[in-house]
Design an enzyme around this catalytic site. Structure first.
Site: not given
Length: 90
Positions: A21-26, A65
């Site tokens: 995804c955008s940040a790769g964590i949520g 997150q």
């Protein structure tokens, strides 16, 4: 998740599924945790969401997150477990 798994099984190229995804964590963490939890339910009949989350966070800090994302993983796995129980007649 089922669509990704079905596509993976029919793909000509065998390899890992890459999720980001955008940040790769949520959302990425939610998808990976849900996939891992579903496999754990299928193989072991139980799932440990906290352990999955801790392992993901050991591999990459910040995975899953928010509290809402953690609740989503629990809810998704609860639905999957209910489906497995219904399919097995329990």
């Amino acid at each position: 998740m089922a669509d990704v798994e079905a596509e993976r099984r029919t793909a000509a190229c065998v390899g890992p599924v890459i999720v980001h995804c955008s940040a790769g964590i949520g959302r990425t963490g939610c998808f990976i945790a849900t996939t891992t939890g579903c496999r754990q339910l299928q193989v072991e009949g139980v799932v440990d969401v906290l352990n999955i989350t801790c392992q993901l966070r050991a591999d990459r800090g910040g995975m899953i997150q928010t509290g809402e994302q953690y609740e989503f993983v629990h809810h998704a796995l609860s639905l999957f477990e209910a489906r497995l129980s219904a399919e097995s007649g329990q």
